[in-house]
Design a protein around this motif. Structure first.
Motif, PDB file in Angstrom:
ATOM      1  N   MET A  94     -18.377 -18.877  54.967  1.00 51.90           N
ATOM      2  CA  MET A  94     -17.016 -19.292  55.296  1.00 51.90           C
ATOM      3  C   MET A  94     -17.024 -20.732  55.820  1.00 51.90           C
ATOM      4  SD  MET A  94     -14.423 -17.650  58.083  1.00 51.90           S
ATOM      5  CE  MET A  94     -14.008 -16.172  57.199  1.00 51.90           C
ATOM      6  N   GLN A  95     -16.093 -21.528  55.339  1.00 55.00           N
ATOM      7  CA  GLN A  95     -16.033 -22.925  55.770  1.00 55.00           C
ATOM      8  C   GLN A  95     -14.793 -23.144  56.631  1.00 55.00           C
ATOM      9  OE1 GLN A  95     -16.132 -25.028  52.003  1.00 55.00           O
ATOM     10  NE2 GLN A  95     -18.296 -25.454  52.321  1.00 55.00           N
ATOM     11  N   ARG A  96     -14.912 -24.069  57.572  1.00 54.09           N
ATOM     12  CA  ARG A  96     -13.763 -24.390  58.422  1.00 54.09           C
ATOM     13  C   ARG A  96     -13.751 -25.876  58.724  1.00 54.09           C
ATOM     14  NH1 ARG A  96     -10.858 -20.155  61.311  1.00 54.09           N
ATOM     15  NH2 ARG A  96      -9.847 -21.770  62.505  1.00 54.09           N
ATOM     16  N   LEU A  97     -12.571 -26.387  58.875  1.00 53.68           N
ATOM     17  CA  LEU A  97     -12.366 -27.708  59.429  1.00 53.68           C
ATOM     18  C   LEU A  97     -12.316 -27.512  60.940  1.00 53.68           C
ATOM     19  CD1 LEU A  97     -11.638 -30.656  58.562  1.00 53.68           C
ATOM     20  CD2 LEU A  97      -9.238 -29.937  58.569  1.00 53.68           C
ATOM     21  N   LEU A  98     -13.074 -28.316  61.690  1.00 52.84           N
ATOM     22  CA  LEU A  98     -13.160 -28.134  63.143  1.00 52.84           C
ATOM     23  C   LEU A  98     -12.844 -29.434  63.851  1.00 52.84           C
ATOM     24  CD1 LEU A  98     -16.533 -26.160  63.197  1.00 52.84           C
ATOM     25  CD2 LEU A  98     -14.267 -25.184  63.612  1.00 52.84           C
ATOM     26  N   ALA A  99     -12.229 -29.337  65.017  1.00 47.99           N
ATOM     27  CA  ALA A  99     -11.900 -30.561  65.756  1.00 47.99           C
ATOM     28  C   ALA A  99     -11.774 -30.277  67.244  1.00 47.99           C
ATOM     29  CB  ALA A  99     -10.595 -31.162  65.235  1.00 47.99           C
ATOM     30  N   TYR A 100     -12.035 -31.302  68.030  1.00 45.92           N
ATOM     31  CA  TYR A 100     -11.693 -31.272  69.452  1.00 45.92           C
ATOM     32  C   TYR A 100     -11.437 -32.706  69.898  1.00 45.92           C
ATOM     33  CZ  TYR A 100     -16.511 -32.735  70.606  1.00 45.92           C
ATOM     34  OH  TYR A 100     -17.705 -33.414  70.697  1.00 45.92           O
ATOM     35  N   THR A 101     -10.912 -32.849  71.089  1.00 48.67           N
ATOM     36  CA  THR A 101     -10.611 -34.179  71.621  1.00 48.67           C
ATOM     37  C   THR A 101     -11.327 -34.371  72.951  1.00 48.67           C
ATOM     38  OG1 THR A 101      -8.624 -33.216  72.603  1.00 48.67           O
ATOM     39  CG2 THR A 101      -8.336 -34.399  70.534  1.00 48.67           C
ATOM     40  N   ASP A 102     -11.472 -35.624  73.352  1.00 43.08           N
ATOM     41  CA  ASP A 102     -12.192 -35.878  74.609  1.00 43.08           C
ATOM     42  C   ASP A 102     -11.378 -35.459  75.817  1.00 43.08           C
ATOM     43  OD1 ASP A 102     -10.333 -37.922  74.255  1.00 43.08           O
ATOM     44  OD2 ASP A 102     -11.545 -39.403  75.314  1.00 43.08           O
ATOM     45  N   LYS A 103     -10.048 -35.359  75.637  1.00 44.45           N
ATOM     46  CA  LYS A 103      -9.175 -34.921  76.737  1.00 44.45           C
ATOM     47  C   LYS A 103      -8.306 -33.785  76.241  1.00 44.45           C
ATOM     48  CE  LYS A 103      -8.762 -39.754  78.052  1.00 44.45           C
ATOM     49  NZ  LYS A 103      -8.020 -40.917  77.552  1.00 44.45           N
ATOM     50  N   LEU A 104      -7.895 -32.956  77.181  1.00 47.45           N
ATOM     51  CA  LEU A 104      -6.985 -31.864  76.834  1.00 47.45           C
ATOM     52  C   LEU A 104      -5.614 -32.141  77.455  1.00 47.45           C
ATOM     53  CD1 LEU A 104      -7.120 -29.116  75.372  1.00 47.45           C
ATOM     54  CD2 LEU A 104      -7.678 -28.072  77.565  1.00 47.45           C
TER      55      LEU A 104
ATOM     56  N   ASP B 206      -1.571 -42.645  76.719  1.00 41.82           N
ATOM     57  CA  ASP B 206      -3.024 -42.425  76.753  1.00 41.82           C
ATOM     58  C   ASP B 206      -3.621 -42.522  75.360  1.00 41.82           C
ATOM     59  OD1 ASP B 206      -3.028 -42.016  79.449  1.00 41.82           O
ATOM     60  OD2 ASP B 206      -3.473 -39.860  79.381  1.00 41.82           O
ATOM     61  N   GLN B 207      -4.903 -42.861  75.348  1.00 38.84           N
ATOM     62  CA  GLN B 207      -5.643 -42.847  74.090  1.00 38.84           C
ATOM     63  C   GLN B 207      -6.554 -41.628  74.066  1.00 38.84           C
ATOM     64  OE1 GLN B 207      -6.942 -46.525  72.126  1.00 38.84           O
ATOM     65  NE2 GLN B 207      -9.024 -45.750  72.361  1.00 38.84           N
ATOM     66  N   VAL B 208      -6.585 -40.961  72.945  1.00 31.77           N
ATOM     67  CA  VAL B 208      -7.370 -39.743  72.800  1.00 31.77           C
ATOM     68  C   VAL B 208      -8.401 -39.950  71.699  1.00 31.77           C
ATOM     69  CG1 VAL B 208      -7.261 -37.277  72.252  1.00 31.77           C
ATOM     70  CG2 VAL B 208      -5.366 -38.363  73.468  1.00 31.77           C
ATOM     71  N   ALA B 209      -9.642 -39.597  71.977  1.00 26.30           N
ATOM     72  CA  ALA B 209     -10.695 -39.678  70.950  1.00 26.30           C
ATOM     73  C   ALA B 209     -10.743 -38.347  70.209  1.00 26.30           C
ATOM     74  CB  ALA B 209     -12.034 -39.975  71.604  1.00 26.30           C
ATOM     75  N   VAL B 210     -10.539 -38.402  68.903  1.00 29.43           N
ATOM     76  CA  VAL B 210     -10.489 -37.182  68.084  1.00 29.43           C
ATOM     77  C   VAL B 210     -11.804 -37.045  67.326  1.00 29.43           C
ATOM     78  CG1 VAL B 210      -9.193 -35.931  66.333  1.00 29.43           C
ATOM     79  CG2 VAL B 210      -8.009 -37.532  67.850  1.00 29.43           C
TER      80      VAL B 210
ATOM     81  N   TRP C 129     -19.973 -34.913  69.473  1.00 25.46           N
ATOM     82  CA  TRP C 129     -19.663 -35.488  68.155  1.00 25.46           C
ATOM     83  C   TRP C 129     -19.209 -36.941  68.288  1.00 25.46           C
ATOM     84  CZ3 TRP C 129     -16.234 -31.075  65.679  1.00 25.46           C
ATOM     85  CH2 TRP C 129     -17.070 -29.989  65.366  1.00 25.46           C
ATOM     86  N   GLU C 130     -19.447 -37.680  67.215  1.00 28.31           N
ATOM     87  CA  GLU C 130     -18.911 -39.032  67.142  1.00 28.31           C
ATOM     88  C   GLU C 130     -17.399 -38.940  66.958  1.00 28.31           C
ATOM     89  OE1 GLU C 130     -20.878 -41.464  64.260  1.00 28.31           O
ATOM     90  OE2 GLU C 130     -22.828 -40.642  64.826  1.00 28.31           O
ATOM     91  N   THR C 131     -16.712 -39.981  67.458  1.00 25.36           N
ATOM     92  CA  THR C 131     -15.253 -40.022  67.335  1.00 25.36           C
ATOM     93  C   THR C 131     -14.862 -40.424  65.924  1.00 25.36           C
ATOM     94  OG1 THR C 131     -15.012 -40.554  69.670  1.00 25.36           O
ATOM     95  CG2 THR C 131     -13.175 -41.158  68.225  1.00 25.36           C
ATOM     96  N   ASP C 132     -13.955 -39.648  65.333  1.00 29.01           N
ATOM     97  CA  ASP C 132     -13.471 -39.999  64.003  1.00 29.01           C
ATOM     98  C   ASP C 132     -12.353 -41.035  64.070  1.00 29.01           C
ATOM     99  OD1 ASP C 132     -15.013 -37.585  63.522  1.00 29.01           O
ATOM    100  OD2 ASP C 132     -14.171 -37.712  61.506  1.00 29.01           O
ATOM    101  N   PHE C 133     -11.463 -40.842  65.031  1.00 26.59           N
ATOM    102  CA  PHE C 133     -10.404 -41.842  65.210  1.00 26.59           C
ATOM    103  C   PHE C 133      -9.821 -41.699  66.610  1.00 26.59           C
ATOM    104  CE2 PHE C 133      -8.319 -38.132  63.475  1.00 26.59           C
ATOM    105  CZ  PHE C 133      -7.084 -38.057  64.107  1.00 26.59           C
ATOM    106  N   ALA C 134      -9.208 -42.805  67.035  1.00 26.25           N
ATOM    107  CA  ALA C 134      -8.555 -42.806  68.349  1.00 26.25           C
ATOM    108  C   ALA C 134      -7.056 -42.698  68.128  1.00 26.25           C
ATOM    109  CB  ALA C 134      -8.896 -44.077  69.099  1.00 26.25           C
ATOM    110  N   LEU C 135      -6.444 -41.818  68.886  1.00 26.62           N
ATOM    111  CA  LEU C 135      -5.001 -41.629  68.786  1.00 26.62           C
ATOM    112  C   LEU C 135      -4.353 -42.183  70.044  1.00 26.62           C
ATOM    113  CD1 LEU C 135      -2.533 -40.142  67.381  1.00 26.62           C
ATOM    114  CD2 LEU C 135      -3.075 -38.244  68.922  1.00 26.62           C
ATOM    115  N   ARG C 136      -3.467 -43.151  69.870  1.00 26.01           N
ATOM    116  CA  ARG C 136      -2.710 -43.693  71.012  1.00 26.01           C
ATOM    117  C   ARG C 136      -1.369 -42.973  71.068  1.00 26.01           C
ATOM    118  NH1 ARG C 136      -3.938 -46.438  75.452  1.00 26.01           N
ATOM    119  NH2 ARG C 136      -5.161 -47.968  74.259  1.00 26.01           N
ATOM    120  N   LEU C 137      -1.110 -42.311  72.167  1.00 24.94           N
ATOM    121  CA  LEU C 137       0.148 -41.569  72.294  1.00 24.94           C
ATOM    122  C   LEU C 137       1.285 -42.537  72.605  1.00 24.94           C
ATOM    123  CD1 LEU C 137      -1.149 -38.585  74.447  1.00 24.94           C
ATOM    124  CD2 LEU C 137      -0.713 -38.594  71.985  1.00 24.94           C
TER     125      LEU C 137
END
Lengths: 727, 101
Positions: free
Chosen positions: A1-11, A17-21, A315-323
């Motif tokens: 079974m395959q899955r796309l997985l993700a988490y962020t540096d902050k909850l 704020d900037q969030v590392a995805v 994990w390495e950050t894929d992208f930074a999200l600025r809220l």
């Protein structure tokens, strides 16, 4: 079974704020990411309807997929390498192995590298026997398999000139007909390699592998081949080599809350724990005279390592999200898609610091979300089906976790070696803290956001992390604070914050049950991780080993708040009394509901109406877990029990901390303590508390397009609590 | 002793009619027997399409091993899957087919 997985540096975040995805995808196909506001995450046909709103001002992005590994397993890494590139050496340690029949090597200490087959390692081999390997030479092993959960003193020496290996283990407990001490001898060629020195794992190139399961205490290494009898002597014992003679002799009883590992030897070859093994564990010399590790740390020199410990995926950050700076407070999710794969990772957006944007705050119980993160109760518990009274049913996410074994566990689970999980972190994908999951914790709490949105009641989000950081100051700006459906895990600072809030005029709506129940600690330095010990009593997923009820992070006694002198009744007027998971019932109003103090609660609700005999969780508003008012446990003396649900089947069970002796009347059909009490009481300075005492309450809010008596009562209370007029 | 009386077809009928909620004392005892102990090794239910499809299955010998899913039958309601699981466990324990279809 395959899955796309993700988490962020902050909850928990704030506008701007900037969030590392961080994302892991099964292949390099691009994935799309967009920010969504969560109104209701319940996509079940019986629910209020799945409602997610795209966020304007945050464009969708597309990124290439890539796989990122999850490095499970705890161990210690020593900074110095050269000092361990030894021709001759001796090793000693105490161990308490917990998974001797794993069938794979489990390294105790050494600098062996499986990739280059260099260095040396003392380890349990595939047969569960003590073995020493040096370089590429054949390992030398004892003849007998170790016994699980027994203390052993280990010794090994290698003389480079003669090539002789001597290996021995001495079991602490003698048994008739079984040798207490084993010895083996053999030959090897030296391997002076400056590899990384590890405890509880060995190297496989840059990775750690062959993780040990069990406790290790007082590991030491010496730069020559010492006599085995001397090495088997306990540290400080007659004939034992001193720390001054050691290349390194580590003392795990120092800096127990932290990650630093201290060397008592002259070179101070210190190290660091990785992936949070469990500390403050009873050592080889624990004699039962003290249960608090802070009082006799010398008896708590063991660390329990597990091959499935996980703190941070790293994990390495894929992208930074600025809220956006004007982002409205609320529950959000990053929604990621790659072909047919879908992933969500939640973000709890609080208002700008110090600027409440509503009079009501929803206190999101993120500590409780962590406690349940990626739980695998179906396989951890021998009592899962008789507790839930259901046949085990796995969701696709459950199947993925069962087959993958590398997403880290919850505080409800057992490690692979059968010991309880004491830590849970958010620095990993958490598959049950998502929309479209079971109606428990996160997703059940979106029934509350759904209702607030439907009713047009403005609210801010505050999470347990703000409560832990700021205490009552996090809640003080709000006229009313509403809990989630199951705010179960509380640190002392969090509990103080809520209690201070109500004592200082705040108004609390407790829209759940089994809240304020277990005592946890947040790590004082590492972000996003809690510790909990299943101490002494309560509805426990597992139990602590004797002497291990005090948390390593803070030295506090864990377990139930009730056993720490602060039952939940003192906060919200009711405390956990029963649970069952295949039916939910209704409440009947009591005579106290006609008390002038409580009339506002039932405006528009008939005196004999059944309250909540409907709903999407078990078919009623009183269900899953239930609380009971009890004046002997701290329910304030002036509290009004305004409604009670008391008709429950045998599948409901009274909580075990309330019966001191087993007997036959502990089920819903026999035990009068199986009930839910709706409670109201005033607190000092114009404050008040309203408690529904049921987890399934929020699942009834949307019934009949929000036109029902559960919705009516909730609205009556929240509008009255937001009204500054004195109660 | 805890055992299933294979002549109690009435308990099968009762469970089929109402798989959740209040049950007779005898059915409650029977279900406790079916559910006692770890799920590993027992017939379980696997949701293969959320809210739409369920199948019977079995956990592997330990974490990290494959969940075996019975691909020969799919159930369109959870209640149907629960009833099939009941029948499978009846057979696992008694060695005989559940007398109620």
């Amino acid at each position: 079974m395959q899955r796309l997985l993700a988490y962020t540096d902050k909850l928990s975040v704030r506008p701007g704020d900037q969030v590392a995805v961080k994302v892991s995808a099964p292949d390099t196909t691009p994935y799309r990411a967009r920010l969504m506001r969560v109104i209701c995450g319940d996509d079940s046909p019986d629910g209020p309807g799945y409602k997610m709103e795209p966020v304007k001002g945050v464009p969708e992005s597309e990124r290439p997929g890539r796989h990122q590994p999850i490095p499970c397993g705890s161990y210690v890494a020593i900074r110095d390498r050269k000092g361990f590139a030894l021709a001759s050496f001796s090793l000693s340690a105490f161990i308490w192995p917990t998974w001797v029949d794993k069938g794979e090597p489990q390294c105790i200490l050494g600098n062996w590298d499986a990739a280059s087959r260099s260095g040396y390692a003392l380890y349990l081999d595939e047969q569960g026997r003590l073995a020493l390997r040096v370089g590429d030479s054949a390992p030398v092993a004892l003849s007998d398999t170790f016994l699980g959960r027994h203390w052993y003193r280990l010794a090994a020496s290698f003389d480079a000139r003669s090539g002789q290996v001597v290996l021995s283990a001495h079991r602490a407990l003698p048994y008739g007909g079984m040798e207490q001490r084993q010895v083996a001898k053999g030959k090897a060629k030296p391997s002076e390699a400056p590899n990384r020195f590890l405890i509880a794992a060995w190297n496989d190139g840059a990775k750690a592998a062959a993780h040990f399961n069990g406790k290790i205490d007082s590991p030491a290494i010496y730069g020559k081949a010492l006599k085995i009898d001397a090495l088997l002597a306990p540290p400080g014992g007659r004939g034992a080599p001193s720390a001054r003679q050691a290349v390194a002799a580590w003392d795990f009883s120092r800096d127990v809350p932290g990650t630093a590992i201290h060397d008592r030897g002259p070179k101070r070859r210190n190290g660091q724990t990785l992936n949070l093994p469990t500390r403050a564990m009873t050592g080889w010399n624990w004699d039962g005279s003290e249960h608090n590790w802070t009082h006799k740390p010398e008896q708590y020199g063991a660390i329990h390592f597990h091959d499935d410990d996980l703190y941070d995926c790293g994990w390495e950050t894929d992208f930074a999200l600025r809220l956006p700076k004007n982002l409205k407070s609320g529950i959000y999710c990053l929604h990621l898609t790659q072909g047919s794969l879908e992933e969500f990772t939640p973000l709890f957006v609080c208002p700008p610091k110090g600027k409440a944007t509503a009079k009501l705050a929803l206190l999101v119980p993120t500590a409780s979300y962590l406690a349940y993160a990626n739980h695998q109760m179906a396989t951890s518990w021998h009592f899962d089906e008789t507790s839930s009274t259901k046949f085990t049913t796995l969701s696709p996410a459950d199947v993925f976790m069962e087959e993958t074994v590398s997403l880290g566990l919850s505080t409800y689970d057992l490690h692979n070696d059968g010991s309880g999980v004491a830590h849970s972190s958010r620095l990993r994908p958490i598959l049950n803290m998502r929309p479209k999951t079971d109606l428990w914790q996160f997703n059940a709490d979106t029934h509350i956001t759904d209702w607030l949105e439907a009713k047009g009641i403005a609210y801010d989000i505050i999470t347990d992390e703000e409560l832990e950081q700021d205490g009552v100051a996090a809640l003080k700006p709000y006229k009313c604070v509403m809990t989630g459906t199951h705010p179960e895990y509380y640190s002392e600072r969090m509990l103080d914050g809520v209690q201070d809030y109500t004592n200082q005029g705040g108004r609390l709506m407790y829209l759940g049950a089994n809240g304020f129940y277990w005592r946890i600690a947040w790590h004082p330095k590492l972000p996003g991780v809690i510790e909990h010990r299943r101490a002494e009593d309560g509805m426990r997923a597992w139990w602590t080993e004797t002497g291990e009820n005090y948390m390593a992070f803070t030295g506090e006694y864990s377990g139930l708040w009730r056993r720490n002198g602060r039952p939940p009744n003192m906060v919200c007027g009711a405390g956990f009394t029963a649970q069952g998971f295949d039916y939910s019932g209704w409440y009947d109003r009591t005579a106290a509901s006609r008390d002038p103090r409580a009339v506002f609660i039932f405006k528009g609700v008939g005196q004999s109406e059944k309250i909540g005999d409907f709903g999407s969780i078990g078919g009623g508003a009183a269900g899953w877990e239930l609380d009971r008012a009890d004046f002997s446990l701290g329910t304030p003396p002036h509290a009004l029990i305004v409604a009670t649900a008391s008709e429950f089947p045998a599948s409901y069970h009274w909580v075990k901390e309330e019966f001191n002796h087993t007997h036959s009347a502990i089920n819903g059909d026999t035990c009068p303590m199986v009930k839910a009490d709706m409670v109201f009481f005033e607190t000092p300075k114009g404050g008040a508390v309203f408690s529904v005492s049921s987890i399934s309450w929020a699942g009834s809010l949307a019934h009949d397009k929000y036109r029902n008596n559960v919705s009516r009562i909730t609205e009556n209370v929240v509008r009255r609590f937001l009204d500054p007029k004195p109660l | 002793m805890l055992s299933i009386d294979p002549s109690r077809t009435d308990l099968c009928e009762e469970f089929k009619r109402k798989p959740f909620g209040r049950h007779s004392a005898d059915l409650h005892r029977l279900l406790d027997l079916m559910r006692w102990g770890y799920a590993r090794g027992k017939t379980i239910i696997v949701c293969t399409v959320p809210h739409k499809e369920w199948r019977l299955g079995q956990l592997g010998p330990r974490r990290g091993t494959k969940v075996e899913i019975d691909r020969s039958r799919a159930f369109r309601s959870y209640e149907d899957a629960v009833w099939a699981c009941f029948r499978a466990r009846w057979k696992d324990i008694t060695g005989k087919d559940c007398p109620v279809r």
